[in-house]
Design an enzyme around this catalytic site. Structure first.
Site, PDB file in Angstrom:
ATOM      1  N   LYS A 182       0.838  -1.205   0.000  1.00 14.19           N
ATOM      2  CA  LYS A 182       0.000   0.000   0.000  1.00 14.19           C
ATOM      3  C   LYS A 182       0.872   1.254   0.000  1.00 14.19           C
ATOM      4  CE  LYS A 182      -1.917   2.634   3.185  1.00 14.19           C
ATOM      5  NZ  LYS A 182      -1.866   3.944   2.514  1.00 14.19           N
ATOM      6  N   GLU A 256      10.322   0.570  10.222  1.00 12.06           N
ATOM      7  CA  GLU A 256      11.303   1.642  10.002  1.00 12.06           C
ATOM      8  C   GLU A 256      10.578   2.939  10.302  1.00 12.06           C
ATOM      9  OE1 GLU A 256      13.086   4.469   8.958  1.00 12.06           O
ATOM     10  OE2 GLU A 256      13.037   3.924   6.829  1.00 12.06           O
ATOM     11  N   CYS A 290      13.408  10.493   7.105  1.00 11.08           N
ATOM     12  CA  CYS A 290      13.427   9.955   8.475  1.00 11.08           C
ATOM     13  C   CYS A 290      14.816  10.080   9.102  1.00 11.08           C
ATOM     14  CB  CYS A 290      12.967   8.509   8.471  1.00 11.08           C
ATOM     15  SG  CYS A 290      13.748   7.519   7.218  1.00 11.08           S
ATOM     16  N   GLU A 387      10.244  14.984  15.924  1.00 11.92           N
ATOM     17  CA  GLU A 387      10.552  14.934  14.497  1.00 11.92           C
ATOM     18  C   GLU A 387       9.690  15.979  13.779  1.00 11.92           C
ATOM     19  OE1 GLU A 387       9.397  11.326  12.387  1.00 11.92           O
ATOM     20  OE2 GLU A 387      11.300  11.391  11.327  1.00 11.92           O
TER      21      GLU A 387
HETATM   22  P1  NDP Z   1       1.990   7.534   8.734  1.00 11.82           P
HETATM   23  O1  NDP Z   1       2.804   6.693   9.621  1.00 11.82           O
HETATM   24  O2  NDP Z   1       0.584   7.839   9.131  1.00 11.82           O
HETATM   25  O3  NDP Z   1       1.906   6.859   7.290  1.00 11.82           O
HETATM   26  C1  NDP Z   1       2.741   5.842   6.784  1.00 11.82           C
HETATM   27  C2  NDP Z   1       1.915   4.799   6.040  1.00 11.82           C
HETATM   28  O4  NDP Z   1       1.081   4.074   6.953  1.00 11.82           O
HETATM   29  C3  NDP Z   1       0.967   5.392   5.003  1.00 11.82           C
HETATM   30  O5  NDP Z   1       0.852   4.524   3.906  1.00 11.82           O
HETATM   31  C4  NDP Z   1      -0.329   5.458   5.782  1.00 11.82           C
HETATM   32  O6  NDP Z   1      -1.457   5.504   4.969  1.00 11.82           O
HETATM   33  C5  NDP Z   1      -0.275   4.149   6.559  1.00 11.82           C
HETATM   34  N1  NDP Z   1      -1.132   4.086   7.733  1.00 11.82           N
HETATM   35  C6  NDP Z   1      -1.701   5.110   8.437  1.00 11.82           C
HETATM   36  N2  NDP Z   1      -2.398   4.615   9.499  1.00 11.82           N
HETATM   37  C7  NDP Z   1      -2.253   3.268   9.463  1.00 11.82           C
HETATM   38  C8  NDP Z   1      -2.718   2.192  10.289  1.00 11.82           C
HETATM   39  N3  NDP Z   1      -3.461   2.415  11.380  1.00 11.82           N
HETATM   40  N4  NDP Z   1      -2.373   0.924   9.975  1.00 11.82           N
HETATM   41  C9  NDP Z   1      -1.603   0.678   8.908  1.00 11.82           C
HETATM   42  N5  NDP Z   1      -1.138   1.644   8.080  1.00 11.82           N
HETATM   43  C10 NDP Z   1      -1.454   2.921   8.357  1.00 11.82           C
HETATM   44  O7  NDP Z   1       2.754   8.866   8.453  1.00 11.82           O
HETATM   45  P2  NDP Z   1       2.099  10.268   8.012  1.00 11.82           P
HETATM   46  O8  NDP Z   1       2.059  10.304   6.568  1.00 11.82           O
HETATM   47  O9  NDP Z   1       0.804  10.553   8.703  1.00 11.82           O
HETATM   48  O10 NDP Z   1       3.171  11.284   8.562  1.00 11.82           O
HETATM   49  C11 NDP Z   1       3.132  11.687   9.941  1.00 11.82           C
HETATM   50  C12 NDP Z   1       4.507  11.856  10.505  1.00 11.82           C
HETATM   51  O11 NDP Z   1       5.176  10.623  10.415  1.00 11.82           O
HETATM   52  C13 NDP Z   1       5.404  12.814   9.743  1.00 11.82           C
HETATM   53  O12 NDP Z   1       5.241  14.119  10.171  1.00 11.82           O
HETATM   54  C14 NDP Z   1       6.762  12.280  10.068  1.00 11.82           C
HETATM   55  O13 NDP Z   1       7.195  12.798  11.282  1.00 11.82           O
HETATM   56  C15 NDP Z   1       6.554  10.807  10.213  1.00 11.82           C
HETATM   57  N6  NDP Z   1       6.941  10.040   9.018  1.00 11.82           N
HETATM   58  C16 NDP Z   1       8.069   9.309   9.068  1.00 11.82           C
HETATM   59  C17 NDP Z   1       8.482   8.618   7.953  1.00 11.82           C
HETATM   60  C18 NDP Z   1       9.708   7.813   7.933  1.00 11.82           C
HETATM   61  O14 NDP Z   1      10.256   7.565   6.864  1.00 11.82           O
HETATM   62  N7  NDP Z   1      10.181   7.334   9.047  1.00 11.82           N
HETATM   63  C19 NDP Z   1       7.740   8.657   6.703  1.00 11.82           C
HETATM   64  C20 NDP Z   1       6.523   9.420   6.770  1.00 11.82           C
HETATM   65  C21 NDP Z   1       6.164  10.074   7.893  1.00 11.82           C
HETATM   66  P3  NDP Z   1      -1.984   6.932   4.450  1.00 11.82           P
HETATM   67  O15 NDP Z   1      -0.875   7.692   3.878  1.00 11.82           O
HETATM   68  O16 NDP Z   1      -2.925   6.531   3.395  1.00 11.82           O
HETATM   69  O17 NDP Z   1      -2.606   7.579   5.642  1.00 11.82           O
END
Ligand code: NDP
Length: 479
Positions: A182, A256, A290, A387
């Site tokens: 996804k 991660e 990240c 972060e």
């Molecule tokens: P999320 O952790 O919400 O999103 C990452 C992925 O998980 C997306 O595909 C999201 O779907 C999906 N997801 C969301 N909720 C669930 C759930 N309950 N069960 C399974 N999968 C789920 O990150 P955000 O995009 O909301 O970003 C928020 C914060 O996260 C950022 O400000 C940053 O600090 C951090 N972040 C860190 C990253 C990293 O590489 N370590 C990458 C991205 C964000 P969908 O996008 O459709 O909601």
């Protein structure tokens, strides 16, 4: 005399998005049963395409297809045959790299220079690298006859959409697993183009399934009984939810998660290279990384000089149209992310740190944030703890190596760190003391498929990349 840059726009016509996309299940595009969502260009807010949302039933169909492929052709195939498919994917990605780079920039907002020179070539390199392992798994140090788990559920974020897909899919396929992936709801388009590429590579149906949707679709994958292994990249909060969801089941997981890396500058560091490294560390991909070097720890004696040189350098950064090949800093990925950055920057000011931004004009539409440097930051400030995931740098100082280590490790995260010094012995000592999965010395944000990547503490567990990246996809070798 200073010459102005002329605009050097890449052409959006290199990619042809369909007006709407279905889900990619069992080798073909099918309708989703959830309500479709629109995906936009964050630099202009224009709609690029409509994308299906996968319901729990759709996820179930995708898992069924992946299971059939695992028990059928893919599971029975030799490693040497699997590697041919991976090589073919890598080659097709390289051939279609311009199209993928443009698509990534339009949907994510990152500068075309980065998607062209980093995201897409590194994604192709991952497939090339893991193609080489597929027929040599018994020599990878994971036992004499390592076996795949079965169906891998993979959930990825929006900051490196295609690269994260490659980090997930390449090792999974090399080890003989099948996948249901996804992409993030804000950046689904390169994953859908990848589905097209999978058809072009004639991969057996069901080996790769791509289901678009929001968090609920991710939760349906993590909760599905037919999934054997979860690989997640994203926020620590959602990582925790997934860890709770799968606790007590037979599923294994790699997570991660977030980071708050210290980029540590000693007084003997070569200043020009260091300033470039600081800029690359926090302004690459608008800081939405990240492992971004978001906490700059500078030895007190060179603090003023480093900050002054950094500010001079930031005045020359070009912020704006991501499709312009001269652009250094593009758009923030979404309105929601921009809000989070803005809120944390306001908190930094309210808590007493001093903010500085270069002068630059921002486009009227889209989501933008000027590069921002905070000085006078103390360890208790939110901008030193949380972060931000944006182009915002917090500068702190230290006097001794021991103080640098104590401050660098004073975070719940532990994903990456950087050290800038001329002394090799100090680099080795520091690297040993730092609680970070990746430590860069006199460089930053370097990624290579042969090198493992992953975190300590709240930055998650498991490694991706390199020989280590095979282990999470093989039975009996989960760490
Ligand atoms: P999320 O952790 O919400 O999103 C990452 C992925 O998980 C997306 O595909 C999201 O779907 C999906 N997801 C969301 N909720 C669930 C759930 N309950 N069960 C399974 N999968 C789920 O990150 P955000 O995009 O909301 O970003 C928020 C914060 O996260 C950022 O400000 C940053 O600090 C951090 N972040 C860190 C990253 C990293 O590489 N370590 C990458 C991205 C964000 P969908 O996008 O459709 O909601």
């Amino acid at each position: 005399m200073v010459f102005e840059y002329a605009p050097a726009p890449e052409s959006p016509s290199v990619v042809n998005f369909a007006s709407s996309y279905g889900l990619f299940i069992d080798g073909e595009f099918v309708e989703g049963t959830g309500s479709p969502m629109k995906t936009i260009n964050p630099a202009t807010e224009e709609v690029l395409a409509e994308v299906a949302t996968a319901s729990a039933d759709d996820v179930d169909r995708a898992v069924g297809a992946a299971r059939r492929a695992f028990e059928g052709p893919w599971g029975k195939m030799s490693g040497a045959e699997r590697s041919k498919y991976l090589f073919r994917i890598a080659r097709l990605l390289a051939e279609r790299s311009r199209e993928f780079a443009v698509a990534e920039t339009l949907n994510n907002g990152k500068p075309i220079r980065e998607s062209r020179d980093v995201d897409i070539p590194t994604a192709a390199a991952h497939f090339f690298y893991y193609a080489g392992w597929a027929d040599k798994l018994e020599y990878a140090g994971h036992g004499p006859s390592p076996r795949p788990h079965g169906v891998a559920g993979q959930i990825i974020p929006w900051n490196f959409p295609l690269l994260m897909l490659a980090w997930k899919i390449a090792p999974a396929l090399a080890t003989g697993n099948t996948v249901v992936l996804k992409p993030s709801e804000t950046t689904p388009l390169t994953a859908l183009l990848f589905a097209d590429l999978v058809q072009q590579a004639e991969l057996p149906p069901g080996v790769v399934n791509i289901v678009t949707g929001a968090g609920q679709t991710g939760a349906a994958i993590a909760g599905h009984e037919g999934i054997d292994k979860i690989a997640f990249t994203g926020s620590t909060e959602v990582g925790r939810t997934i860890a709770r969801q799968i606790a007590g089941t037979r599923k294994v997981a790699t997570l991660e998660l977030g980071g708050k890396a210290a980029n540590i500058v000693f007084d003997d560091a070569p200043i020009d290279q260091t300033v470039e490294g600081i800029v690359n560390g926090i302004f690459f991909n608008q800081g939405q990384v990240c492992c971004a070097g978001s906490r700059l720890l500078v030895q007190e004696s060179v603090h003023d000089e480093v900050v002054e040189r950094l500010q001079q350098r930031l005045q020359t950064l070009r912020v704006g149209d991501p499709m312009d090949k001269n652009t250094d800093v593009g758009a923030i990925n979404s309105g929601k992310q921009l809000e989070r950055i803005t809120e944390l920057v306001a908190a930094g000011e309210a808590e007493g740190a001093t903010s500085w931004q270069p002068e630059c004009e921002l486009p009227r539409n889209g989501f933008w944030h000027r590069p921002t440097v905070f000085t006078g930051v103390s360890q208790s400030h939110r901008i030193a703890q949380e972060e931000i995931f944006g182009p915002v740098l917090s500068v702190l100082t230290f006097r001794t190596p021991a103080e640098a280590v104590a401050k660098a490790n004073n975070t719940p995260y532990g994903l990456s760190a950087g050290i800038w010094t001329e002394k090799g012995s100090r680099i080795l000592w520091m690297a040993d003391q730092l609680k970070a999965g990746v430590v860069w010395a006199n460089t930053f944000n370097k990624f290579d498929p042969t090198s493992p990547f992953g975190g300590y503490k709240e930055s998650g567990y498991g490694r991706e990349g390199g020989r280590h990246g095979l282990a999470p996809y093989l039975k009996g070798e989960q760490r």
